[in-house]
Design a protein around this motif. Structure first.
Motif, mmCIF file in Angstrom:
data_model
loop_
_atom_site.group_PDB
_atom_site.id
_atom_site.type_symbol
_atom_site.label_atom_id
_atom_site.label_comp_id
_atom_site.label_asym_id
_atom_site.label_seq_id
_atom_site.Cartn_x
_atom_site.Cartn_y
_atom_site.Cartn_z
ATOM 1 N N LEU A 176 -2.327 148.004 48.456
ATOM 2 C CA LEU A 176 -3.590 147.293 48.670
ATOM 3 C C LEU A 176 -4.786 148.215 48.495
ATOM 4 C CD1 LEU A 176 -2.599 145.111 51.776
ATOM 5 C CD2 LEU A 176 -2.816 144.380 49.393
ATOM 6 N N MET A 177 -4.663 149.448 48.998
ATOM 7 C CA MET A 177 -5.771 150.401 48.850
ATOM 8 C C MET A 177 -6.013 150.748 47.391
ATOM 9 S SD MET A 177 -5.068 152.912 52.110
ATOM 10 C CE MET A 177 -6.380 154.017 51.640
ATOM 11 N N ALA A 178 -4.954 150.975 46.633
ATOM 12 C CA ALA A 178 -5.112 151.297 45.216
ATOM 13 C C ALA A 178 -5.727 150.133 44.452
ATOM 14 C CB ALA A 178 -3.747 151.651 44.623
ATOM 15 N N LEU A 179 -5.329 148.905 44.802
ATOM 16 C CA LEU A 179 -5.883 147.728 44.138
ATOM 17 C C LEU A 179 -7.378 147.590 44.445
ATOM 18 C CD1 LEU A 179 -5.291 145.236 42.420
ATOM 19 C CD2 LEU A 179 -4.733 144.005 44.516
ATOM 20 N N ALA A 187 -13.997 150.446 41.313
ATOM 21 C CA ALA A 187 -14.348 151.318 40.190
ATOM 22 C C ALA A 187 -14.718 150.491 38.963
ATOM 23 C CB ALA A 187 -13.174 152.250 39.882
ATOM 24 N N ASN A 188 -13.984 149.418 38.719
ATOM 25 C CA ASN A 188 -14.276 148.562 37.570
ATOM 26 C C ASN A 188 -15.645 147.879 37.724
ATOM 27 O OD1 ASN A 188 -13.959 147.208 35.193
ATOM 28 N ND2 ASN A 188 -12.554 145.657 36.017
ATOM 29 N N THR A 189 -15.949 147.452 38.937
ATOM 30 C CA THR A 189 -17.240 146.801 39.185
ATOM 31 C C THR A 189 -18.398 147.779 38.996
ATOM 32 O OG1 THR A 189 -16.145 145.361 40.776
ATOM 33 C CG2 THR A 189 -18.543 145.467 40.872
ATOM 34 N N GLN A 203 -22.921 149.793 35.864
ATOM 35 C CA GLN A 203 -23.585 150.931 35.229
ATOM 36 C C GLN A 203 -23.858 150.657 33.750
ATOM 37 O OE1 GLN A 203 -21.404 154.521 35.672
ATOM 38 N NE2 GLN A 203 -23.013 155.828 34.757
ATOM 39 N N ASP A 204 -22.901 150.056 33.055
ATOM 40 C CA ASP A 204 -23.092 149.731 31.638
ATOM 41 C C ASP A 204 -24.233 148.719 31.452
ATOM 42 O OD1 ASP A 204 -21.056 151.446 31.080
ATOM 43 O OD2 ASP A 204 -19.509 149.876 30.883
ATOM 44 N N ASP A 205 -24.266 147.713 32.342
ATOM 45 C CA ASP A 205 -25.323 146.707 32.236
ATOM 46 C C ASP A 205 -26.698 147.342 32.484
ATOM 47 O OD1 ASP A 205 -23.376 144.892 31.712
ATOM 48 O OD2 ASP A 205 -23.297 144.049 33.766
ATOM 49 N N ASP A 206 -26.733 148.236 33.475
ATOM 50 C CA ASP A 206 -28.029 148.903 33.760
ATOM 51 C C ASP A 206 -28.488 149.761 32.589
ATOM 52 O OD1 ASP A 206 -27.953 147.695 36.193
ATOM 53 O OD2 ASP A 206 -27.150 149.456 37.273
ATOM 54 N N ASP A 207 -27.524 150.462 31.950
ATOM 55 C CA ASP A 207 -27.894 151.305 30.803
ATOM 56 C C ASP A 207 -28.431 150.458 29.649
ATOM 57 O OD1 ASP A 207 -27.120 153.433 32.304
ATOM 58 O OD2 ASP A 207 -25.135 153.634 31.350
#
Length: 499
Positions: free
Chosen positions: A361-364, A370-372, A377-381
């Motif tokens: 559960l922690m890894a998920l 991290a994906n979010t 970050q990509d959208d902000d760039d």
């Protein structure tokens, strides 16, 4: 909820005792077995002795080399077995052991000589063997067993208890068909064992009358009349047993023999069945096959030696009890340790499952966060780059991950439409009819040509008009009219419009 019982379980009672009367359950039962390597004659003697002990013995008992005395003791209680007779053979001779189950005592006899039942019967001039006689237990007769010594009383008691007791008030004489005779010789200390069948014959009658009473067929070959058979002097000789008055009795009950009726005078005759055994008492032990020696015929020990032997036996018994208690304690300890290890293993498995589930559960959750972050970050760039280059704020859905591609309801933008293309076949036909306007002019001005030219041009005109009638709507052709014109032509691929 109990298990389902079948028909056999319902028919059979729970206890075996309910199948037998009380007097049969209390009757002494016996096991007759052999131990060790025995000769064929000794095995045959074992079977003959089983025949003597019938019907309260296991006549078809199968013993094996791997069977021990404990194996027979384990089933003796269920089968009401009270005595065990064991035959053994060594280099010095043959022995018979008579033991009381389950705690002894045990009497050991040495067999000096014996004769099998088949040898005894074959040696007799008149053989009288009837199988019905073995349906009831034999009568035991002891002679000269009233000597001094405790071993004599114990031996006599053991022999008497081997066979069922007789109640004189209720006994039926017709059931007493056999007898076992034991004679003790005080000088040689040997015991003679004999086995007989009992038969009663009427006395006071001549031979002819006796034959008729007993149901035997007379021989009338030398007689003129039946009366001559009874009155003939040559046939009036009596049996030699009838001369002895000690063998004659007056029967109080009917017997199974012919002519032996109530209040009739009959002579008792014995026919030997075998086997014959001559044995001697050697040793008496307190326990079952192993215990303190109470009597020994060949070995004599002093009081001091007896005390030493008794002390050693006590030490051996205490050591055996201590070892048994230690073994029981070890078994309980091992069982307890096994249970503890089992509980520890179950707890470890449960804990490992919980740790594995938490880690998953922690890894998920970490992967999703991290994906979010990366997507944000990509959208902000992208948005920042658009502001720097264009100098204005981007639309709301311009840099979203999955922008909606559906057209909004309030959008009034003009739609473009696809360029319509004709099929190559129809394109060629239209190229051939580029001068249709000339054909119409020819028809309008009535140009005078020869008939062949005019007719040809008229056909081309009709053909061109039909081609224009097949209009194109959204890239699809109306083929129903064309199918009529193409009848009779060669088959080919159907033309399809392309959008």
């Amino acid at each position: 909820m109990g298990k389902h019982k079948g028909k056999c379980s319902k028919k059979n009672p729970a206890n075996k005792e309910s199948l037998e009367p009380e007097h049969l359950v209390k009757a002494p039962h016996s096991f007759v077995i052999h131990r060790g390597n025995c000769s064929k004659d000794l095995l045959e003697l074992t079977k003959d002795f089983r025949k003597i002990m019938e019907p309260f013995t296991a006549s078809q008992l199968k013993e094996r080399k791997k069977n021990t005395i404990k194996d027979f003791l384990s089933v003796s209680g269920y089968l009401h077995v009270s005595h065990m007779i064991t035959f053994t053979e060594t280099e010095h001779g043959m022995y018979m052991r008579l033991a009381r189950i389950p705690r002894g005592p045990t009497l050991t006899f040495r067999i000096h000589n014996y004769s099998l039942a088949r040898d005894v019967i074959s040696s007799l001039r008149k053989q009288y063997v009837i199988m019905k006689a073995f349906q009831n237990a034999p009568l035991i007769v002891l002679n000269s067993f009233s000597g001094e010594g405790m071993h004599m009383k114990l031996m006599a008691t053991m022999f008497q208890n081997m066979f069922p007791t007789i109640n004189i008030t209720n006994v039926k004489l017709k059931n007493i068909r056999r007898c076992v005779l034991m004679n003790y010789n005080t000088s040689t200390k040997l015991i003679d064992f004999r086995h007989y069948v009992i038969r009663a014959t009427p006395v006071g009658l001549n031979k002819g009358t006796k034959k008729m009473v007993q149901g035997r067929i007379p021989n009338l070959n030398r007689c003129k009349d039946i009366s001559e058979f009874f009155d003939k002097a040559a046939l009036l000789s009596e049996s030699e047993l009838e001369d002895d008055t000690n063998t004659q009795v007056i029967l109080p009950q009917n017997l199974a023999s012919r002519g032996a009726t109530v209040d009739s005078k009959s002579a008792i005759k014995l026919f030997e069945l075998g086997p014959r055994i001559t044995f001697q008492l050697i040793k008496i032990e307190d326990g079952l096959m192993d215990g303190e020696v109470l009597f020994h015929e060949l070995v004599e020990k002093t009081e001091e030696e007896k005390a030493i032997i008794k002390k050693k036996r006590e030490e051996k018994r205490r050591l055996k009890e201590k070892r048994k208690a230690q073994q029981d304690e070890n078994v309980k300890r091992k069982q307890r340790e096994k249970e503890e290890l089992k509980q520890k293993a179950l707890e470890g498995i449960k804990k490992k499952k919980e740790i594995t589930e938490n880690q998953r559960l922690m890894a998920l959750a970490a992967a999703e966060s991290a994906n979010t972050d990366k997507m944000d970050q990509d959208d902000d760039d992208d948005a920042e780059y658009y502001r720097n280059e264009v100098g204005a704020e981007p639309d709301k859905y311009l840099f979203s991950e999955n922008p909606s591609r559906k057209r909004k309801a309030g959008d009034n933008s003009v739609r473009g439409f696809k360029k319509m293309r004709l099929d190559q076949k129809f394109k060629t036909k239209f190229q051939k009819n580029q001068n249709l306007q000339d054909v119409q002019d020819i028809k309008r001005y009535n140009i005078q040509d020869d008939k062949k030219t005019f007719k040809r041009r008229e056909n081309e005109l009709k053909k061109g008009q039909k081609m224009f009638q097949n209009k194109v709507f959204g890239g699809k052709f109306m083929k129903n009219k064309m199918a009529k014109n193409r009848k009779g032509k060669s088959k080919g691929k159907k033309s399809r419009g392309r959008i």
